[in-house]
Design a protein around this motif. Structure first.
Motif, PDB file in Angstrom:
ATOM      1  N   ARG A   1      -9.848  -1.012  -4.667  1.00 24.00           N
ATOM      2  CA  ARG A   1      -8.464  -1.005  -4.187  1.00 24.00           C
ATOM      3  C   ARG A   1      -7.980   0.387  -3.784  1.00 24.00           C
ATOM      4  O   ARG A   1      -7.187   0.525  -2.866  1.00 24.00           O
ATOM      5  CB  ARG A   1      -7.531  -1.553  -5.272  1.00 24.00           C
TER       6      ARG A   1
ATOM      7  N   ASN B   1      -4.193   0.504  -2.232  1.00 22.30           N
ATOM      8  CA  ASN B   1      -4.068  -0.807  -1.573  1.00 22.30           C
ATOM      9  C   ASN B   1      -3.991  -1.916  -2.611  1.00 22.30           C
ATOM     10  O   ASN B   1      -4.374  -1.724  -3.763  1.00 22.30           O
ATOM     11  CB  ASN B   1      -5.261  -1.062  -0.649  1.00 22.30           C
TER      12      ASN B   1
ATOM     13  N   GLN C   1      -5.438   6.727  -1.369  1.00 24.67           N
ATOM     14  CA  GLN C   1      -4.927   5.545  -0.707  1.00 24.67           C
ATOM     15  C   GLN C   1      -4.901   4.406  -1.711  1.00 24.67           C
ATOM     16  O   GLN C   1      -5.927   4.076  -2.304  1.00 24.67           O
ATOM     17  CB  GLN C   1      -5.820   5.185   0.483  1.00 24.67           C
TER      18      GLN C   1
ATOM     19  N   SER D   1       0.826  -1.203   0.000  1.00 26.85           N
ATOM     20  CA  SER D   1       0.000   0.000   0.000  1.00 26.85           C
ATOM     21  C   SER D   1       0.859   1.251   0.000  1.00 26.85           C
ATOM     22  O   SER D   1       2.014   1.231   0.457  1.00 26.85           O
ATOM     23  CB  SER D   1      -0.901   0.028   1.243  1.00 26.85           C
TER      24      SER D   1
ATOM     25  N   ASN E   1       0.142   5.758   0.371  1.00 28.41           N
ATOM     26  CA  ASN E   1      -0.814   6.845   0.545  1.00 28.41           C
ATOM     27  C   ASN E   1      -0.258   8.092  -0.126  1.00 28.41           C
ATOM     28  O   ASN E   1       0.751   8.647   0.320  1.00 28.41           O
ATOM     29  CB  ASN E   1      -1.058   7.103   2.031  1.00 28.41           C
TER      30      ASN E   1
END
Length: 122
Positions: A65, A82, A80, A17, A19
């Motif tokens: 996602r 993921n 974000q 992940s 950000n």
């Protein structure tokens, strides 16, 4: 100075992940979007968000996602990321538009950041 500045990119393994953040130095509130450009490909739409953070738009590749959000008090827009895949690799750009008539259309965005690199290793 009116500008958009992205940050948060980096190198991550597949499944990981990141950000991404966009600092918004604009006098008014705008409809905001994220786009990306993979090596050798055209820039494409990823996600967009309305002025109040209620309207949300995602590319099919991002649905489930990625999550876009905004904090108008802090003047930031975040993305974000993921469950990242190798095909998510590219430069991610933050953009601002005065309208929401075509959220995925690059032509409606009048301000662009310089981009932040996301590299996903498989």
């Amino acid at each position: 100075q009116e500008e958009l500045v992205e940050s948060g990119g980096g190198l991550v393994q597949a499944g990981g992940s990141l950000n991404l953040s966009c600092a918004v130095s604009l006098r008014n509130f705008y409809f905001m979007g994220w786009f990306r450009q993979a090596p050798g490909k055209e820039r494409e739409f990823v996600a967009a968000i309305g002025w109040k953070g209620v309207e949300l738009y995602y590319a099919d590749s991002a649905k489930g996602r990625f999550t876009i959000s905004r904090d108008n008090a802090k003047k930031t827009v975040t993305l974000q990321l993921n469950s990242l895949k190798a095909e998510d690799t590219g430069v991610y750009y933050c953009a601002a538009s005065r309208t929401n008539s075509a959220p995925a259309a690059q032509y409606q965005y009048i301000y662009w950041g310089q981009g932040t690199q996301v590299t996903v290793s498989s």
